[in-house]
Design a protein around this motif. Structure first.
Motif, mmCIF file in Angstrom:
data_model
loop_
_atom_site.group_PDB
_atom_site.id
_atom_site.type_symbol
_atom_site.label_atom_id
_atom_site.label_comp_id
_atom_site.label_asym_id
_atom_site.label_seq_id
_atom_site.Cartn_x
_atom_site.Cartn_y
_atom_site.Cartn_z
ATOM 1 N N THR A 127 0.849 -1.196 0.000
ATOM 2 C CA THR A 127 0.000 0.000 0.000
ATOM 3 C C THR A 127 0.878 1.238 0.000
ATOM 4 O O THR A 127 2.043 1.193 0.420
ATOM 5 N N TYR A 256 -5.625 -4.762 3.361
ATOM 6 C CA TYR A 256 -5.590 -3.556 2.528
ATOM 7 C C TYR A 256 -6.957 -2.877 2.495
ATOM 8 O O TYR A 256 -7.067 -1.658 2.673
ATOM 9 N N HIS A 260 -7.668 0.881 3.715
ATOM 10 C CA HIS A 260 -8.164 1.883 2.771
ATOM 11 C C HIS A 260 -9.459 2.512 3.275
ATOM 12 O O HIS A 260 -9.575 3.741 3.351
ATOM 13 N N VAL A 303 -4.927 5.438 2.186
ATOM 14 C CA VAL A 303 -4.197 4.213 1.853
ATOM 15 C C VAL A 303 -4.707 3.670 0.525
ATOM 16 O O VAL A 303 -5.898 3.402 0.377
ATOM 17 N N GLU A 304 -3.806 3.496 -0.431
ATOM 18 C CA GLU A 304 -4.184 3.078 -1.784
ATOM 19 C C GLU A 304 -3.265 1.963 -2.285
ATOM 20 O O GLU A 304 -2.175 1.758 -1.750
ATOM 21 N N PRO A 305 -3.694 1.266 -3.347
ATOM 22 C CA PRO A 305 -2.772 0.314 -3.991
ATOM 23 C C PRO A 305 -1.601 1.069 -4.597
ATOM 24 O O PRO A 305 -1.698 2.264 -4.896
#
Length: 349
Positions: A127, A256, A260, A303-305
C-alpha cells in the motif's frame, strides 16, 4: 561532545548505513520475540491464520480497529486473527523483524524502506499513502534567526539517519541550491530529539508529523519549508513479509481493504481516530496539538494500492538517495512492490 541529561549528539558517520539500523533492530526484535508467535504458529495458528502487527498505540485506523473489534471482524472473514506484537515505530528496525520472521506487517516511509531494502529484504510493499504536504519539513525554533533553507549553512540539523529526516533535509538543500556538506547533519533517534532541539543543541530538525505536531502545537517552533515546499516524494508504505503474502494473499487483500476504508473515514473525521484508548497522558493529543493533527490529517492522503505512477516516484527517491550517497547504489524498489489489486488472484507483480 557530551550534553548533560539529554542524548549525546554525534555527527553522521560516513560508514555503511546498515550499522545504526541493525543496532536499532536489536531492541525491536527483543520485544517482538518476547511476545510474538513463532513463524510456524504465525502462519497456521490454532484456529486459523495469525497475522502479527505492531501495536498501533493511541491513534489511527489500526488503533480504532483494535479497540472496537472491527479489524478482528474483517480478518475473521478470511480465517485470520491478529496478534499485536511489540509497538509501532520506524520502519528500519521493523524491517529487521520482518526479515527475521518475527513480524508480518509494518508501516513506514519510502525513505526508510529504501535503506532497509539495501540489505537482504524478505518483505515487499503493498500500500502507499501520498506524501504529507504539511506535516513534515524543516522545523526551527521561533526567534532562532533562521528564516530560510539558505540560512542553514553552517548550522546543525537533527535527522534520523537514512530515513525521513535525512531525506527532507537533503531535498530542501538541493532545491535551495545549498551544498549538502555546508550543513552539519546530526544523527539522533526521533524520540530523543525534542529535548536536544528545544535546548538549542541543534539549530533545526528535519521531522515529520509524529513529532512535529507537539512542537507546532506548543507554538514554540515553525517550518521554514514543509513537504510541499521541498517537493517531497516521501510516501508512507505498508510492508508485508514476503512469505506471508505468498501463503496468505487473501489476508493481505482483506487488510488492505480495511486500511483503505478506514483511512477514508479518518480523513473525513480525523478527531474520531485520535485519543482512541486514552485522552490523557503523554500518548494523548490535546489543545493546539490536537487541532494541528486534525488539520494535517484532513490535508493528507488515504491508503491506496501502489500504481505504476507511484513506482516511478519511488524510483526517483531511490535515484536521489544514491546520488546523495545515502545508499551505495540505486535500490531496485520496483522489485519489491506487490499489486494488491491482483494479489488475491495470484497475479501480483
Amino acid at each position: 561532545m557530551r550534553i548533560p541529561d539529554i542524548p549525546r549528539i554525534r555527527r553522521v558517520p560516513r560508514t555503511p548505513r546498515c550499522v545504526s539500523m541493525a543496532l536499532a533492530a536489536v531492541a525491536v526484535l527483543a520485544v517482538v520475540t518476547g511476545c510474538g508467535a513463532s513463524g510456524a504458529d504465525a502462519d497456521s495458528g490454532r484456529s486459523g491464520i495469525t497475522i502479527r502487527i505492531p501495536d498501533p498505540g493511541n491513534s489511527g485506523v489500526l488503533a480504532r480497529g483494535k479497540k472496537d473489534g472491527s479489524l478482528a471482524k474483517a480478518l475473521a472473514k478470511v480465517n485470520a486473527t491478529v496478534v499485536w506484537t511489540g509497538s509501532a515505530g520506524p520502519l528500519a528496525p521493523a524491517a529487521q523483524a520482518l526479515n527475521a520472521d518475527q513480524l508480518d506487517i509494518a508501516t513506514g516511509s519510502i525513505t526508510s524502506g529504501l535503506t532497509s531494502l539495501a540489505q537482504t529484504p524478505g518483505f515487499a510493499f503493498f500500500t502507499a499513502t501520498a506524501p504529507d504536504p504539511v506535516g513534515e519539513g524543516i522545523l526551527v525554533r521561533n526567534g532562532s534567526g533562521i528564516n530560510s533553507v539558505q540560512d542553514l549553512v553552517g548550522k546543525k540539523v537533527a535527522v534520523n539517519q537514512g530515513g525521513t529526516g535525512e531525506y527532507l533535509l537533503l531535498k530542501a538543500l538541493a532545491k535551495a541550491g545549498v551544498p549538502a556538506d555546508k550543513v552539519e547533519r546530526v544523527s539522533l533517534r526521533p524520540d530523543q530529539t525534542a529535548a536536544v532541539f528545544n535546548t538549542g543543541k541543534v539549530d533545526a530538525w528535519a521531522v515529520w508529523s509524529t513529532y512535529s505536531v507537539a512542537e507546532l502545537g506548543r507554538g514554540s517552533a515553525h517550518f521554514i519549508a514543509d513537504g510541499r515546499a521541498v517537493d517531497s516524494d516521501n510516501y508512507s508504505l505498508t510492508a508485508v513479509r514476503s512469505a506471508f503474502a505468498d501463503r496468505h494473499p487473501e489476508v493481505v487483500t482483506a487488510l488492505y481493504r480495511y486500511l483503505h476504508d478506514g483511512s477514508v473515514q479518518e480523513k473525513r473525521d480525523p478527531a474520531g481516530f485520535l485519543n482512541v484508548t486514552t485522552d490523557a497522558g503523554p500518548q494523548a493529543l490535546t489543545g493546539a496539538a490536537k487541532r494541528t493533527q486534525i488539520a494535517f490529517t484532513r490535508q493528507g492522503g488515504t491508503v491506496e494500492p501502489i500504481t505504476d505512477a507511484d513506482v516511478k516516484r519511488f524510483k526517483d527517491v531511490a535515484r536521489f538517495y544514491a546520488e546523495q550517497k545515502v545508499t551505495r547504489a540505486e535500490v531496485d524498489i520496483a522489485a519489491h512492490v506487490i499489486d494488491v489489486r491482483k494479489l488475491a488472484a495470484g497475479k501480483a507483480s
